[in-house]
Scaffold this motif. Structure first.
Motif, PDB file in Angstrom:
ATOM      1  N   UNK A 280      -2.642   0.042  -5.386  1.00  0.00           N
ATOM      2  CA  UNK A 280      -3.676  -0.419  -4.464  1.00  0.00           C
ATOM      3  C   UNK A 280      -4.848   0.557  -4.422  1.00  0.00           C
ATOM      4  N   UNK A 281      -4.546   1.859  -4.397  1.00  0.00           N
ATOM      5  CA  UNK A 281      -5.613   2.862  -4.364  1.00  0.00           C
ATOM      6  C   UNK A 281      -6.459   2.829  -5.625  1.00  0.00           C
ATOM      7  N   UNK A 282      -5.858   2.405  -6.730  1.00  0.00           N
ATOM      8  CA  UNK A 282      -6.565   2.335  -8.006  1.00  0.00           C
ATOM      9  C   UNK A 282      -7.267   1.010  -8.225  1.00  0.00           C
ATOM     10  N   UNK A 283      -7.146   0.087  -7.274  1.00  0.00           N
ATOM     11  CA  UNK A 283      -7.850  -1.188  -7.369  1.00  0.00           C
ATOM     12  C   UNK A 283      -7.083  -2.291  -8.058  1.00  0.00           C
ATOM     13  N   UNK A 284      -5.786  -2.095  -8.297  1.00  0.00           N
ATOM     14  CA  UNK A 284      -4.960  -3.113  -8.938  1.00  0.00           C
ATOM     15  C   UNK A 284      -4.340  -4.020  -7.879  1.00  0.00           C
ATOM     16  N   UNK A 285      -4.385  -5.342  -8.060  1.00  0.00           N
ATOM     17  CA  UNK A 285      -3.795  -6.260  -7.082  1.00  0.00           C
ATOM     18  C   UNK A 285      -2.291  -6.038  -6.933  1.00  0.00           C
ATOM     19  N   UNK A 286      -1.787  -6.233  -5.728  1.00  0.00           N
ATOM     20  CA  UNK A 286      -0.364  -6.040  -5.457  1.00  0.00           C
ATOM     21  C   UNK A 286       0.195  -7.178  -4.607  1.00  0.00           C
ATOM     22  N   UNK A 287       1.456  -7.482  -4.851  1.00  0.00           N
ATOM     23  CA  UNK A 287       2.261  -8.304  -3.948  1.00  0.00           C
ATOM     24  C   UNK A 287       3.428  -7.432  -3.529  1.00  0.00           C
ATOM     25  N   UNK A 288       3.551  -7.180  -2.247  1.00  0.00           N
ATOM     26  CA  UNK A 288       4.589  -6.264  -1.770  1.00  0.00           C
ATOM     27  C   UNK A 288       5.377  -6.897  -0.632  1.00  0.00           C
ATOM     28  N   UNK A 289       6.617  -6.436  -0.474  1.00  0.00           N
ATOM     29  CA  UNK A 289       7.480  -6.968   0.583  1.00  0.00           C
ATOM     30  C   UNK A 289       8.044  -5.825   1.414  1.00  0.00           C
ATOM     31  N   UNK A 290       8.386  -6.127   2.669  1.00  0.00           N
ATOM     32  CA  UNK A 290       8.773  -5.108   3.643  1.00  0.00           C
ATOM     33  C   UNK A 290       9.977  -5.594   4.436  1.00  0.00           C
ATOM     34  N   UNK A 291      10.986  -4.738   4.506  1.00  0.00           N
ATOM     35  CA  UNK A 291      12.209  -5.073   5.238  1.00  0.00           C
ATOM     36  C   UNK A 291      12.490  -4.029   6.322  1.00  0.00           C
ATOM     37  N   UNK A 292      12.835  -2.821   5.904  1.00  0.00           N
ATOM     38  CA  UNK A 292      13.101  -1.772   6.881  1.00  0.00           C
ATOM     39  C   UNK A 292      11.845  -1.183   7.491  1.00  0.00           C
ATOM     40  N   UNK A 293      10.707  -1.477   6.885  1.00  0.00           N
ATOM     41  CA  UNK A 293       9.419  -1.026   7.412  1.00  0.00           C
ATOM     42  C   UNK A 293       8.548  -2.243   7.739  1.00  0.00           C
ATOM     43  N   UNK A 294       7.419  -1.989   8.386  1.00  0.00           N
ATOM     44  CA  UNK A 294       6.540  -3.075   8.813  1.00  0.00           C
ATOM     45  C   UNK A 294       5.302  -3.151   7.931  1.00  0.00           C
ATOM     46  N   UNK A 295       5.008  -4.353   7.465  1.00  0.00           N
ATOM     47  CA  UNK A 295       3.839  -4.552   6.607  1.00  0.00           C
ATOM     48  C   UNK A 295       2.555  -4.174   7.326  1.00  0.00           C
ATOM     49  N   UNK A 296       2.454  -4.462   8.598  1.00  0.00           N
ATOM     50  CA  UNK A 296       1.199  -4.196   9.299  1.00  0.00           C
ATOM     51  C   UNK A 296       0.926  -2.699   9.453  1.00  0.00           C
ATOM     52  N   UNK A 297       1.955  -1.895   9.214  1.00  0.00           N
ATOM     53  CA  UNK A 297       1.766  -0.459   9.272  1.00  0.00           C
ATOM     54  C   UNK A 297       1.603   0.155   7.886  1.00  0.00           C
ATOM     55  N   UNK A 298       2.251  -0.425   6.876  1.00  0.00           N
ATOM     56  CA  UNK A 298       2.330   0.230   5.569  1.00  0.00           C
ATOM     57  C   UNK A 298       1.680  -0.520   4.418  1.00  0.00           C
ATOM     58  N   UNK A 299       1.457  -1.809   4.531  1.00  0.00           N
ATOM     59  CA  UNK A 299       1.028  -2.600   3.378  1.00  0.00           C
ATOM     60  C   UNK A 299      -0.415  -2.308   2.971  1.00  0.00           C
ATOM     61  N   UNK A 300      -0.710  -2.368   1.670  1.00  0.00           N
ATOM     62  CA  UNK A 300      -2.110  -2.284   1.227  1.00  0.00           C
ATOM     63  C   UNK A 300      -2.924  -3.391   1.884  1.00  0.00           C
ATOM     64  N   UNK A 301      -4.164  -3.080   2.198  1.00  0.00           N
ATOM     65  CA  UNK A 301      -5.018  -4.042   2.888  1.00  0.00           C
ATOM     66  C   UNK A 301      -6.141  -4.520   1.979  1.00  0.00           C
ATOM     67  N   UNK A 302      -6.636  -5.719   2.251  1.00  0.00           N
ATOM     68  CA  UNK A 302      -7.741  -6.262   1.483  1.00  0.00           C
ATOM     69  C   UNK A 302      -7.361  -7.550   0.781  1.00  0.00           C
TER      70      UNK A 302
END
Length: 351
Positions: A280-302
């Motif tokens: 994400x920091x390098x500008x590459x698109x991502x699809x990510x999933x979150x179970x033990x953590x929360x997407x709204x806190x950790x997921x790439x944005x944009x």
């Protein structure tokens, strides 16, 4: 002015904290910024144009062996080095006991950390002189870090264009190009199947079904599987064998080697892992999933990123192990991941 950032780990958290460097250099032109980082992650900051000195420490070992003589000899040696740097400000972005001790031993009189509700270990709050609350609108990891470092400068980070810089060497770039030259002409996907915690992982069955669907839908595509540990390497070969031709297990890459490759692939799929944050920091698109953590806190944005949150009522439990792990893994559906991939690669479909 000279300041110190204390953020040893993890890889994903360090990547999400990198915008603080851009903020500090914009807020205070000419500032010198040092960083304390886990020794295994120092490649992230090596040669970084916005970092004056990198202090690498075995923080993970220190956490496990807090009362050993070897740990305190290491802390004492670091203390001497930090005091010689004569910092004007210290920012403790980690919030555990080890980062607090490093902060206190830095020799700096003005040390900023988070309030009790936002730290990993409450004893951390005894080590810093200014404790900053986390506001609800700054729940994301990056915003939390930016708020902390912005306090002394009264310059709103939300009004600024901030980037996370990740460098790779010409040799790493050449190696990535050489690898890509051996692949088919279609899209290149990277499946980041490894995670730091079991509660962040997906099942091999899920990765296999996703891989088969991707190769069926995207002709001449290639799926790349990186790995860090021997366990991850064995899992990668198992997944690749089940997916079949079109899926390749990579050799083990350095952090800079991984950065060079992540810049060149078309899309990255993974859990809450450092590789996803790097992409994400390098500008590459991502699809990510979150179970033990929360997407709204950790997921790439944009718009270039899709995040899937487990629908389990206990999602975001922050536990490393759980007796509901199998059910939670199954809550991440292949169809949902595929929909995210399709949304990013075909953004105008269905409009």
């Amino acid at each position: 002015m000279r300041v110190l950032i204390i953020k040893p780990s993890s890889l994903g958290d360090v990547i999400q904290a990198l915008p603080v460097l851009d903020y500090l250099h914009q807020a205070v032109p000419g500032i010198e910024v040092d960083w304390v980082i886990e020794e295994s992650l120092q490649g992230v900051l090596a040669g970084h144009p916005q970092v004056s000195q990198v202090h690498s420490v075995p923080a993970a070992r220190w956490r496990k062996q807090r009362f050993s003589a070897k740990t305190w000899r290491g802390v004492s040696a670091l203390r001497k080095t930090l005091c010689e740097r004569a910092y004007d400000l210290v920012f403790d972005l980690q919030g555990d006991l080890i980062s607090g001790v490093i902060s206190r031993y830095s020799g700096c009189a003005d040390r900023l950390g988070f309030e009790r509700d936002a730290v990993v270990e409450p004893l951390n709050t005894w080590c810093n002189t200014r404790l900053i609350p986390v506001r609800r609108q700054e729940y994301h990891n990056t915003d939390r870090c930016l708020r902390l470092v912005s306090i002394p400068f009264a310059k709103d980070f939300r009004s600024m264009e901030l980037a996370a810089h990740l460098a790779s060497s010409p040799g790493d770039e050449a190696n990535a190009e050489a690898l890509l030259a051996t692949l088919a002409d279609g899209l290149v996907f990277l499946f980041h199947h490894g995670t730091a915690q079991p509660t962040g992982a997906w099942s091999e069955k899920g990765w296999t079904e996703l891989g088969r669907e991707v190769l069926d839908r995207f002709h001449d595509a290639t799926i790349l599987l990186p790995w860090e540990s021997e366990t991850e390497r064995q899992a990668a070969f198992s997944i690749a064998a089940a997916i079949g031709p079109g899926c390749r297990v990579l050799d083990r890459l350095s952090l800079k080697g991984m950065a060079a490759l992540l810049k060149k692939v078309d899309l990255v799929v993974g859990g809450d892992a450092g590789g996803v944050q790097m992409a994400a920091a390098l500008g590459t698109p991502t699809v990510s999933f979150y179970r033990g953590t929360l997407a709204r806190r950790s997921a790439p944005r944009g718009d270039a990123h899709v995040a899937l949150q487990s629908p389990m009522h206990c999602a975001g439990c922050q536990r490393a192990y759980c007796d509901k792990d199998a059910k939670c893994r199954d809550s991440i559906k292949v169809e949902a991941v595929l929909a995210g991939i399709n949304r990013l690669l075909h953004p105008h479909e269905g409009r």
